[in-house]
Design an enzyme around this catalytic site. Sequence first.
Site, PDB file in Angstrom:
ATOM      1  N   GLY A  28       0.837  -1.202   0.000  1.00 40.16           N
ATOM      2  CA  GLY A  28       0.000   0.000   0.000  1.00 40.16           C
ATOM      3  C   GLY A  28       0.866   1.245   0.000  1.00 40.16           C
ATOM      4  N   GLY A  29       1.983   1.155  -0.722  1.00 40.09           N
ATOM      5  CA  GLY A  29       3.041   2.161  -0.624  1.00 40.09           C
ATOM      6  C   GLY A  29       2.695   3.525  -1.199  1.00 40.09           C
ATOM      7  N   GLY A  31      -0.159   5.111  -0.609  1.00 36.40           N
ATOM      8  CA  GLY A  31      -1.137   5.795   0.235  1.00 36.40           C
ATOM      9  C   GLY A  31      -0.483   6.962   0.965  1.00 36.40           C
ATOM     10  N   GLN A  32      -1.105   7.394   2.067  1.00 38.61           N
ATOM     11  CA  GLN A  32      -0.626   8.610   2.742  1.00 38.61           C
ATOM     12  C   GLN A  32       0.781   8.453   3.335  1.00 38.61           C
ATOM     13  OE1 GLN A  32      -2.782   9.719   6.284  1.00 38.61           O
ATOM     14  NE2 GLN A  32      -1.901  11.774   6.346  1.00 38.61           N
ATOM     15  N   LEU A  33       1.120   7.233   3.805  1.00 38.15           N
ATOM     16  CA  LEU A  33       2.353   7.103   4.586  1.00 38.15           C
ATOM     17  C   LEU A  33       3.527   6.493   3.826  1.00 38.15           C
ATOM     18  CD1 LEU A  33       0.839   5.727   7.927  1.00 38.15           C
ATOM     19  CD2 LEU A  33       1.279   8.088   7.271  1.00 38.15           C
ATOM     20  N   ASP A  54       2.631  -1.381  -4.608  1.00 38.20           N
ATOM     21  CA  ASP A  54       1.206  -1.038  -4.640  1.00 38.20           C
ATOM     22  C   ASP A  54       0.654  -1.623  -5.944  1.00 38.20           C
ATOM     23  OD1 ASP A  54      -1.332   0.261  -4.260  1.00 38.20           O
ATOM     24  OD2 ASP A  54      -0.310   1.746  -3.033  1.00 38.20           O
ATOM     25  N   TYR A 161     -13.846  -0.421   9.074  1.00 39.67           N
ATOM     26  CA  TYR A 161     -12.420  -0.107   9.249  1.00 39.67           C
ATOM     27  C   TYR A 161     -11.967  -0.489  10.667  1.00 39.67           C
ATOM     28  CZ  TYR A 161      -8.320   3.068   9.640  1.00 39.67           C
ATOM     29  OH  TYR A 161      -7.082   3.624   9.833  1.00 39.67           O
TER      30      TYR A 161
HETATM   31  C1  AKB Z   1      -9.135   7.733   9.436  1.00 39.76           C
HETATM   32  O1  AKB Z   1      -9.579   8.854   9.723  1.00 39.76           O
HETATM   33  O2  AKB Z   1      -9.826   6.818   8.985  1.00 39.76           O
HETATM   34  C2  AKB Z   1      -7.670   7.478   9.701  1.00 39.76           C
HETATM   35  C3  AKB Z   1      -7.451   6.959  11.070  1.00 39.76           C
HETATM   36  C4  AKB Z   1      -7.557   7.845  12.240  1.00 39.76           C
HETATM   37  O3  AKB Z   1      -7.203   5.800  11.226  1.00 39.76           O
HETATM   38  N1  AKB Z   1      -6.917   8.683   9.488  1.00 39.76           N
END
Ligand code: AKB
Length: 332
Positions: A28-29, A31-33, A54, A161
């Site tokens: 997932g390279g 993505g944000q991080l 990715d 999530y």
């Molecule tokens: C989200 O908002 O879903 C993420 C998290 C806090 O895990 N940034």
Amino acid sequence: PIASQLVQRRAFHQVPRESRPPKILITGGLGQLGIECAKLLRTQYGSHNVILSDIIKPSQSVLENGPYIFADILDFKGLQKIVVDHRIDWLIHFSALLSAVGEQNVPLAVRVNIEGVHNVIELAKQYKLRIFVPSTIGAFGPDSPRNPTPNVTIQRPRTIYGVSKVHAELIGEYYYHKFGLDFRCLRFPGVISSDPPGGGTTDYAVAVFHEALRNGKYTCYLRPDTRLPMMYIEDCLRALLEFMRAPNEQLKRRVYNVTAMSFTPEELFAQLGRHVPNLHVTYKPDSRQLIADAWPQVFDDSDARRDWHWQHKYDLVNLVDFMIKDVQDNYI
Ligand code: AKB
């Protein structure tokens, strides 16, 4: 000569892992991080030892920074081949659908966030990899204490999530106890970086910098008093690196809360006002408000501070100063 070759070979195999740099795969390279994480790890372990992956076509600048390969976390055999061909030691598993976007496509979130974790955990077990999977403040829910939220407490999240992250924490701990897997997991708060995240609930705290610097105005989807734990990306990635390097004996658990600060939209925008004095903000809460209302407000990371000496560097004031500069330099 054969005997000496044997001695040499045995000697090679006896070199403990830590004495040569680990070979690291980041999933997932894009993505944000991922990109910033690869940059940090490459300064420590050499460019060629950190492979970003990715399923997305990378930009030219990503390719110029170091190795990039296609890796689909739902393809177990494909992952096996990468681990074998590149002699991977550490796996950093960033692939995930975040909180808000997960609610829009639950079946996809189940596949990516749950099946994906099954694949990488099993792979890490088979090839004895050290594996890092991020968890989140989203792994807590309305029944959890919110101020502060301790490391061990009730976890009954109400987003897919959050459910998938609790699952990752539990299966990782299970593999640690049952098979000795070197599973490591940090629960991150909202991470603030100039690279835009995708589909989170804490994203307002990134989006506002881009909008404020471009247009001088922002419509916030959370109420002004919504307090959430947050951290600047540099602290987040340093936490990850220090935690990955911590000797096993220092770790009293496999899953730790980490954080740096907590603020509300109102408090962030007030600080931003120092740089954008005419910033015009309106509030229009949407379904993300319901998610935020069930999350921790203040995160208790005292276990991480005690066991492996976690310390944040950035507070709200210098977070804002650095973000203004990052966004101005890279996006405006
Ligand atoms: C989200 O908002 O879903 C993420 C998290 C806090 O895990 N940034």
